[in-house]
Scaffold this active site. Structure first.
Site, short mmCIF file in Angstrom:
data_model
loop_
_atom_site.label_atom_id
_atom_site.label_comp_id
_atom_site.label_asym_id
_atom_site.label_seq_id
_atom_site.Cartn_x
_atom_site.Cartn_y
_atom_site.Cartn_z
N LYS A 1 17.89 7.48 -50.99
CA LYS A 1 18.35 6.62 -52.09
C LYS A 1 17.18 6.46 -53.08
CE LYS A 1 20.75 2.31 -53.18
NZ LYS A 1 19.83 1.85 -54.25
N ASP B 1 0.42 26.17 -66.30
CA ASP B 1 0.80 25.26 -67.40
C ASP B 1 0.29 25.81 -68.74
OD1 ASP B 1 0.48 22.01 -65.73
OD2 ASP B 1 1.49 23.88 -65.20
N1 LIG Z 1 20.14 6.04 -55.93
C1 LIG Z 1 20.66 7.11 -55.33
O1 LIG Z 1 19.92 8.00 -54.86
C2 LIG Z 1 22.15 7.26 -55.22
C3 LIG Z 1 22.73 8.35 -54.51
N2 LIG Z 1 21.95 9.29 -53.89
N3 LIG Z 1 24.08 8.47 -54.44
C4 LIG Z 1 24.88 7.56 -55.06
O2 LIG Z 1 26.22 7.72 -54.96
C5 LIG Z 1 27.07 6.99 -55.88
C6 LIG Z 1 28.41 7.69 -55.90
C7 LIG Z 1 29.34 6.84 -55.15
C8 LIG Z 1 28.81 5.44 -55.19
C9 LIG Z 1 27.30 5.56 -55.45
N4 LIG Z 1 24.38 6.51 -55.76
C10 LIG Z 1 23.04 6.34 -55.83
O3 LIG Z 1 22.57 5.26 -56.52
C11 LIG Z 1 23.56 4.30 -56.92
C12 LIG Z 1 23.84 4.35 -58.40
C13 LIG Z 1 24.28 2.96 -58.78
C14 LIG Z 1 23.90 2.05 -57.65
C15 LIG Z 1 23.11 2.90 -56.66
O4 LIG Z 1 21.75 2.81 -56.96
#
Ligand SMILES: NC(=O)c1c(N)nc(OC2CCCC2)nc1O[C@@H]1CCC[C@@H]1O
Length: 325
Positions: free
Chosen positions: A113, A32
């Protein structure tokens, strides 16, 4: 080029490489202190030679101005939400519906997620030009100045492409703990969880505050249809996004069957506490774009994706309490 201009170009190149390794690959290549020393040398040279400041210089991440408010941004393609699954039966129902709709030869991509807030980033000819919150999925807020302070977000891509990407901005667990410690010492209200802390940080009108919150992001999709990139599915798309210079979560797996999906969920239910960031579930997506097109969308979410949600913490402690008493 005179030697000052040469040194500024060299420092931009070095700091871009070191910053990419540290913030995007999470694999630092220098101490760093070395990074900071070079950054301070660049700040000094830019101050003395402002005509040689590159728009994507790392010194340009923290703007000076405090904003009055956030402009509204209408997303070119809606930012969808995900329907939820809470148990194995929900997941098998999801899988059955897909098989009924498109037959047997499909596979899934499973991703962690990330429990942060959804963002959208727009690049023109490879340069970051605008970033926004998801908002209601159609209209979000322009938080470009705050997103520029997130060092995992490239200011310039490896290719001069014009595209929009989606991802999740988040605050690592350690940064969350340190932030709340500081706030407790200053008698300030604490953030309930890293998601609220990340959202609160990106809603700040002064980019210096967002810059101090050590936020990061994982990018997981392009806006618009992936096919137009000549890519046949989500698994390939994630690799393409990494080649462009975006950070994407490496814990993802290609799952041939719903059994593989259930095994992935089992693994991360167990390993979740070891992660350096919060996750609130697993996202399961049918991989091929042709299949996604066949399956389509409901009013607010795709039929080709679902979020398996972990049981909320309090439920687990209640269950434990019952057993222990
Ligand atoms: N929060 C996440 O890691 C995540 C992810 N890994 N992949 C998606 O794919 C989208 C694309 C198609 C529909 C949702 N969405 C994510 O988070 C969504 C964003 C809005 C609501 C969910 O938190």
């Amino acid at each position: 080029m005179n030697e000052i201009e040469q040194r500024i170009a060299e420092l931009n190149k070095l700091l871009h490489e070191y910053g990419y390794a540290y913030y995007v690959l999470d694999k630092p290549v220098v101490e760093d202190s070395v990074y900071d020393q070079l950054l301070h040398e660049l700040i000094a040279l830019e101050e003395a030679n402002p005509e040689f400041i590159y728009p994507d210089s790392p010194t340009q991440r923290v703007g000076g101005m405090v904003l009055e408010g956030f402009k509204k941004v209408t997303h070119e393609t809606a930012m969808l939400s995900l329907s939820n699954a809470f148990n194995e039966e929900d997941l098998r129902d999801f899988d059955r519906k897909i098989e009924q709709a498109i037959g047997k030869n499909y596979s899934y991509v499973c991703e962690l997620k990330i429990d942060g807030l959804a963002i959208s980033l727009r690049y023109e000819n490879g340069v970051f030009v605008q970033g926004a919150t998801r908002g209601d999925g159609t209209v979000g807020e322009d938080i470009t100045a705050n997103l520029k302070t997130i060092r995992a977000i490239p200011l310039r891509l490896n290719e001069p492409v014009t595209l929009e990407v989606r991802g999740e901005a988040y605050m690592p667990k350690k940064s969350f703990e340190k932030l709340n410690e500081r706030r407790a010492e200053n008698g300030e209200e604490l953030f309930a969880n890293p998601r609220n802390a990340a959202a609160g940080s990106l809603r700040q009108l002064d980019p210096k505050i967002a810059a101090s919150r050590n936020l990061s992001t994982f990018i997981y999709a392009v806006g618009g249809d992936g096919e137009s990139y000549g890519i046949d599915g989500h698994w390939e798309m994630l690799k393409y996004l990494e080649e462009l210079g975006f950070p994407s979560n490496k814990e993802r797996e290609y799952c041939e069957t719903i059994e593989d999906v259930l095994a992935f969920i089992e693994k991360w239910t167990e390993a979740r506490p070891n992660l350096s960031y919060e996750i609130d579930g697993i996202v399961i997506k049918v991989n091929r774009y042709a299949h996604q097109d066949e399956l389509g969308f409901t009013a607010k979410s795709p039929r080709w994706a679902i979020a398996y949600k972990f049981p909320a913490e309090e439920v687990i402690t209640k269950l434990l309490d019952i057993e222990l008493t």
